[in-house]
Design a protein around this motif. Structure first.
Motif, mmCIF file in Angstrom:
data_model
loop_
_atom_site.group_PDB
_atom_site.id
_atom_site.type_symbol
_atom_site.label_atom_id
_atom_site.label_comp_id
_atom_site.label_asym_id
_atom_site.label_seq_id
_atom_site.Cartn_x
_atom_site.Cartn_y
_atom_site.Cartn_z
ATOM 1 N N ILE A 32 36.938 32.830 33.644
ATOM 2 C CA ILE A 32 38.266 33.436 33.464
ATOM 3 C C ILE A 32 38.409 34.635 34.398
ATOM 4 O O ILE A 32 39.459 34.826 35.019
ATOM 5 C CB ILE A 32 38.490 33.800 31.990
ATOM 6 N N GLY A 33 37.357 35.450 34.523
ATOM 7 C CA GLY A 33 37.404 36.571 35.459
ATOM 8 C C GLY A 33 37.562 36.107 36.895
ATOM 9 O O GLY A 33 38.295 36.717 37.682
ATOM 10 N N ASP A 34 36.880 35.022 37.259
ATOM 11 C CA ASP A 34 36.993 34.485 38.614
ATOM 12 C C ASP A 34 38.404 33.967 38.877
ATOM 13 O O ASP A 34 38.922 34.129 39.982
ATOM 14 C CB ASP A 34 35.974 33.367 38.832
ATOM 15 N N ILE A 35 39.023 33.384 37.881
ATOM 16 C CA ILE A 35 40.394 32.895 38.043
ATOM 17 C C ILE A 35 41.319 34.061 38.358
ATOM 18 O O ILE A 35 42.152 33.990 39.270
ATOM 19 C CB ILE A 35 40.862 32.142 36.772
ATOM 20 N N PHE A 36 41.200 35.151 37.624
ATOM 21 C CA PHE A 36 42.106 36.283 37.832
ATOM 22 C C PHE A 36 41.787 37.069 39.098
ATOM 23 O O PHE A 36 42.675 37.669 39.686
ATOM 24 C CB PHE A 36 42.074 37.225 36.626
ATOM 25 N N ARG A 37 40.548 37.090 39.543
ATOM 26 C CA ARG A 37 40.175 37.864 40.726
ATOM 27 C C ARG A 37 40.407 37.124 42.038
ATOM 28 O O ARG A 37 40.365 37.740 43.097
ATOM 29 C CB ARG A 37 38.699 38.254 40.644
ATOM 30 N N ASP A 38 40.631 35.834 41.995
ATOM 31 C CA ASP A 38 40.796 35.053 43.224
ATOM 32 C C ASP A 38 42.162 35.337 43.835
ATOM 33 O O ASP A 38 43.200 35.011 43.256
ATOM 34 C CB ASP A 38 40.644 33.567 42.923
ATOM 35 N N ASP A 39 42.162 35.961 45.015
ATOM 36 C CA ASP A 39 43.414 36.298 45.679
ATOM 37 C C ASP A 39 44.044 35.108 46.382
ATOM 38 O O ASP A 39 45.234 35.138 46.690
ATOM 39 C CB ASP A 39 43.170 37.417 46.702
ATOM 40 N N LEU A 53 44.335 32.106 45.145
ATOM 41 C CA LEU A 53 44.975 31.238 44.157
ATOM 42 C C LEU A 53 46.299 31.858 43.742
ATOM 43 O O LEU A 53 46.360 33.040 43.408
ATOM 44 C CB LEU A 53 44.037 31.093 42.954
ATOM 45 N N GLY A 54 47.355 31.057 43.775
ATOM 46 C CA GLY A 54 48.676 31.558 43.405
ATOM 47 C C GLY A 54 48.830 31.708 41.893
ATOM 48 O O GLY A 54 47.944 31.358 41.115
ATOM 49 N N GLY A 55 49.962 32.236 41.504
ATOM 50 C CA GLY A 55 50.229 32.473 40.093
ATOM 51 C C GLY A 55 50.238 31.205 39.261
ATOM 52 O O GLY A 55 49.693 31.161 38.158
ATOM 53 N N TRP A 56 50.869 30.152 39.785
ATOM 54 C CA TRP A 56 50.909 28.887 39.044
ATOM 55 C C TRP A 56 49.525 28.256 38.968
ATOM 56 O O TRP A 56 49.163 27.649 37.964
ATOM 57 C CB TRP A 56 51.906 27.914 39.683
ATOM 58 N N GLY A 57 48.757 28.393 40.030
ATOM 59 C CA GLY A 57 47.392 27.875 40.021
ATOM 60 C C GLY A 57 46.529 28.588 39.001
ATOM 61 O O GLY A 57 45.756 27.971 38.264
ATOM 62 N N LYS A 58 46.684 29.914 38.937
ATOM 63 C CA LYS A 58 45.930 30.691 37.960
ATOM 64 C C LYS A 58 46.332 30.303 36.542
ATOM 65 O O LYS A 58 45.479 30.141 35.664
ATOM 66 C CB LYS A 58 46.157 32.185 38.177
ATOM 67 N N ILE A 105 45.141 27.723 31.477
ATOM 68 C CA ILE A 105 45.546 26.839 30.375
ATOM 69 C C ILE A 105 44.526 25.722 30.207
ATOM 70 O O ILE A 105 44.124 25.394 29.079
ATOM 71 C CB ILE A 105 46.968 26.281 30.628
ATOM 72 N N PHE A 106 44.078 25.147 31.313
ATOM 73 C CA PHE A 106 43.096 24.066 31.257
ATOM 74 C C PHE A 106 41.786 24.543 30.627
ATOM 75 O O PHE A 106 41.191 23.843 29.805
ATOM 76 C CB PHE A 106 42.871 23.524 32.669
ATOM 77 N N VAL A 107 41.348 25.755 31.001
ATOM 78 C CA VAL A 107 40.083 26.277 30.488
ATOM 79 C C VAL A 107 40.213 26.696 29.021
ATOM 80 O O VAL A 107 39.268 26.538 28.247
ATOM 81 C CB VAL A 107 39.598 27.455 31.374
#
Length: 129
Positions: A29-36, A38-43, A48-50
């Motif tokens: 979850i932290g990696d999802i939010f820190r990835d620059d 990845l766009g907002g919809w991708g995040k 949601i999937f996780v």
């Protein structure tokens, strides 16, 4: 004593795996939010999937984006190190300050725990040079 030693062992194993699972889940979850990249919809989609399908979501995330997790973490650590080094250079070489002021600032940084002893010695050497 109605709880045999083997049951204690299995309980400890299950508890360890449970803690390990949550560490992995929060790291993803932290990696999802820190990835620059990845766009907002991708995040939002990955989150949601996780969250909705945690086992499948985590395993798919590790398969699809797992290799990049380490590279992103390393890049973030290098960026933080560069910012820290820039900050130390700016503090140590502030214009209009005397050598004693710069040494006092460095000592304050070291005493606050903002810099390590090694960084303090390097910056001190630069100031005195």
């Amino acid at each position: 004593m109605d709880y045999p030693l083997l049951n204690v062992f299995w309980t400890m194993c299950i508890f360890f795996l449970w803690v390990l699972w949550f560490v992995l889940l929060f790291r993803i979850i932290g990696d999802i939010f820190r990835d620059d990249t990845l766009g907002g919809w991708g995040k939002a989609g990955w989150l949601i999937f996780v969250v909705i399908l945690p086992f499948l979501g985590v395993f798919v995330y590790l398969i699809v984006r797992g290799r990049g997790m380490g590279a992103r973490m390393e890049a973030r650590m290098n960026q933080n190190e560069q910012q820290f080094q820039t900050y130390i250079r700016d503090v140590a070489a502030a214009p209009g300050s005397s050598t004693s002021d710069e040494l006092a600032k460095l000592a304050a940084l070291k005493n606050n725990g903002d810099i390590t002893e090694e960084d303090y010695q390097r910056a001190k050497h630069k100031v005195l040079a």
